[in-house]
Design a protein around this motif. Sequence first.
Motif, PDB file in Angstrom:
ATOM      1  N   GLY A 129       0.823  -1.199   0.000  1.00 27.22           N
ATOM      2  CA  GLY A 129       0.000   0.000   0.000  1.00 27.22           C
ATOM      3  C   GLY A 129       0.856   1.247   0.000  1.00 27.22           C
ATOM      4  O   GLY A 129       2.092   1.179  -0.093  1.00 27.22           O
ATOM      5  N   ILE A 130       0.195   2.389   0.101  1.00 25.61           N
ATOM      6  CA  ILE A 130       0.878   3.687   0.098  1.00 25.61           C
ATOM      7  C   ILE A 130       0.577   4.395   1.417  1.00 25.61           C
ATOM      8  O   ILE A 130      -0.565   4.476   1.853  1.00 25.61           O
ATOM      9  N   ARG A 131       1.636   4.891   2.044  1.00 27.51           N
ATOM     10  CA  ARG A 131       1.491   5.660   3.283  1.00 27.51           C
ATOM     11  C   ARG A 131       2.372   6.895   3.195  1.00 27.51           C
ATOM     12  O   ARG A 131       3.577   6.797   3.035  1.00 27.51           O
ATOM     13  N   ASP A 132       1.730   8.074   3.266  1.00 21.43           N
ATOM     14  CA  ASP A 132       2.465   9.345   3.229  1.00 21.43           C
ATOM     15  C   ASP A 132       3.370   9.454   2.007  1.00 21.43           C
ATOM     16  O   ASP A 132       4.521   9.897   2.102  1.00 21.43           O
ATOM     17  N   GLY A 133       2.868   9.024   0.865  1.00 19.12           N
ATOM     18  CA  GLY A 133       3.636   9.150  -0.368  1.00 19.12           C
ATOM     19  C   GLY A 133       4.766   8.171  -0.515  1.00 19.12           C
ATOM     20  O   GLY A 133       5.629   8.334  -1.389  1.00 19.12           O
ATOM     21  N   VAL A 134       4.774   7.134   0.299  1.00 19.13           N
ATOM     22  CA  VAL A 134       5.815   6.104   0.250  1.00 19.13           C
ATOM     23  C   VAL A 134       5.150   4.756   0.043  1.00 19.13           C
ATOM     24  O   VAL A 134       4.126   4.448   0.672  1.00 19.13           O
ATOM     25  N   ALA A 135       5.707   3.938  -0.852  1.00 20.27           N
ATOM     26  CA  ALA A 135       5.173   2.593  -1.084  1.00 20.27           C
ATOM     27  C   ALA A 135       5.695   1.647  -0.020  1.00 20.27           C
ATOM     28  O   ALA A 135       6.901   1.562   0.211  1.00 20.27           O
ATOM     29  N   GLY A 154      -7.135  -6.866 -10.051  1.00 24.96           N
ATOM     30  CA  GLY A 154      -7.459  -6.551  -8.660  1.00 24.96           C
ATOM     31  C   GLY A 154      -6.459  -5.586  -8.060  1.00 24.96           C
ATOM     32  O   GLY A 154      -6.155  -5.653  -6.866  1.00 24.96           O
ATOM     33  N   SER A 155      -5.972  -4.654  -8.837  1.00 25.24           N
ATOM     34  CA  SER A 155      -4.842  -3.782  -8.522  1.00 25.24           C
ATOM     35  C   SER A 155      -4.895  -3.145  -7.133  1.00 25.24           C
ATOM     36  O   SER A 155      -5.797  -2.383  -6.800  1.00 25.24           O
ATOM     37  N   ARG A 156      -3.866  -3.453  -6.324  1.00 21.28           N
ATOM     38  CA  ARG A 156      -3.718  -2.773  -5.038  1.00 21.28           C
ATOM     39  C   ARG A 156      -3.295  -1.325  -5.217  1.00 21.28           C
ATOM     40  O   ARG A 156      -3.625  -0.467  -4.398  1.00 21.28           O
ATOM     41  N   VAL A 157      -2.543  -1.068  -6.285  1.00 18.61           N
ATOM     42  CA  VAL A 157      -2.133   0.317  -6.529  1.00 18.61           C
ATOM     43  C   VAL A 157      -3.356   1.163  -6.853  1.00 18.61           C
ATOM     44  O   VAL A 157      -3.512   2.275  -6.325  1.00 18.61           O
ATOM     45  N   ALA A 158      -4.254   0.661  -7.705  1.00 18.25           N
ATOM     46  CA  ALA A 158      -5.483   1.396  -8.018  1.00 18.25           C
ATOM     47  C   ALA A 158      -6.263   1.698  -6.753  1.00 18.25           C
ATOM     48  O   ALA A 158      -6.741   2.827  -6.543  1.00 18.25           O
ATOM     49  N   GLN A 159      -6.393   0.709  -5.893  1.00 19.71           N
ATOM     50  CA  GLN A 159      -7.113   0.906  -4.640  1.00 19.71           C
ATOM     51  C   GLN A 159      -6.431   1.957  -3.778  1.00 19.71           C
ATOM     52  O   GLN A 159      -7.088   2.834  -3.189  1.00 19.71           O
ATOM     53  N   SER A 160      -5.105   1.908  -3.696  1.00 25.63           N
ATOM     54  CA  SER A 160      -4.357   2.872  -2.889  1.00 25.63           C
ATOM     55  C   SER A 160      -4.485   4.291  -3.426  1.00 25.63           C
ATOM     56  O   SER A 160      -4.432   5.257  -2.658  1.00 25.63           O
TER      57      SER A 160
END
Length: 371
Positions: A129-135, A154-160
């Motif tokens: 996932g993404i937190r504060d602009g960091v993967a 099922g893209s996790r990036v799309a969800q993030s």
Amino acid sequence: MDSVDVLVVGSGPAGSTAARFAAEKGASVMFIERRPEVGVPVRCGEFMPGMGEIMDMFPNLTDADEIFDIPQELRCLDTVGIKLVNPKGKVTLLDFEGYTTDRDRFDQYLARQAQEAGAVLETSCLFKGIRDGVAETSKGDIKYKVIIGADGPGSRVAQSLGLNRNRNPYPAVTAQVKGGFEPYLYMFFGDIAPGAYSWIIPKDGRANVGVGFSPRFAHGNLGEYFDTFARKNGFEEHSKLEGKYVPSEGPIAKTVSGNGMVVGDAAGQVISVNGGGIPLALIAGRVCGRVAAANIASSSPLADYETEWRRIMEKPLKTAASNKKLADTFAFRSEFSTNLCMGILGKRRMGNLIRCKRIFPRSLLPVPAHR
């Protein structure tokens, strides 16, 4: 903490192509793959249309040789046509040139191209996932300026990124069988693959065989449908089944959000009527990588990606999605309706269907009722 200009999540054709073209334009690029080996396991029909067919489907595409000049050793068998088989066994032959490949070797070739351009590949690296602009990944945090999600339907990036996932993807399984096969793709329609089709895609002394279905029309599990198809065609001995989900409703509404983009299956860039996605992944991957690099170099907007890939691909993809909805409404209700509709369409219109072209004039399409 690693820090790069462009982080690409996924090393399939879309991800590796995006990584390659971003790196070629001077960006520092890392692309990550959750599996230990690129392209393994194979979960694809492994067919590529010929250049003429690609240009016919996507006439706005330019410099196609740059992405479709694939080494001869990656071409298993040149094919000359598609045989569409209705539930009664009647065959409609379409002239359609292309070739089959081994997707593990094909994907690894594309990944090497990206690495040769300067991109760094990290395998066994799961994006969380993404937190504060960091993967956040299984191998630690990665700081980036632009992130590209090429991590499937099922893209996790799309969800993030707050982007839509693909709606109603359909499941499919594939396996390899040994034997001699003529240079035609076979697509079988009816209850053997409700709402989609089963296939035989010839290779060199082998074939890729599989089944996809729409859960809306199915009354069993995918393994049972495959077993029925295998018994009918004498494929009792085959490799391990591998499964995936295939986008079926065309591109998602938005493919750019903030400093992120999605590409390939993650963006729904798949031909709804046949599940084909490799050529689209290469086309959109190049656009995505170049736009990412331009954003790094000169602050060009990532929205340019949305504009450009839609200019090249949106019209045929939306036509294919519309044709799929017509098939769902009229053809896939029963074997009788499938036979009837394939008979009404005939060879010319079924050729249009496969090639993402309209099968009926706009004036003949149902008009939605006004509320």
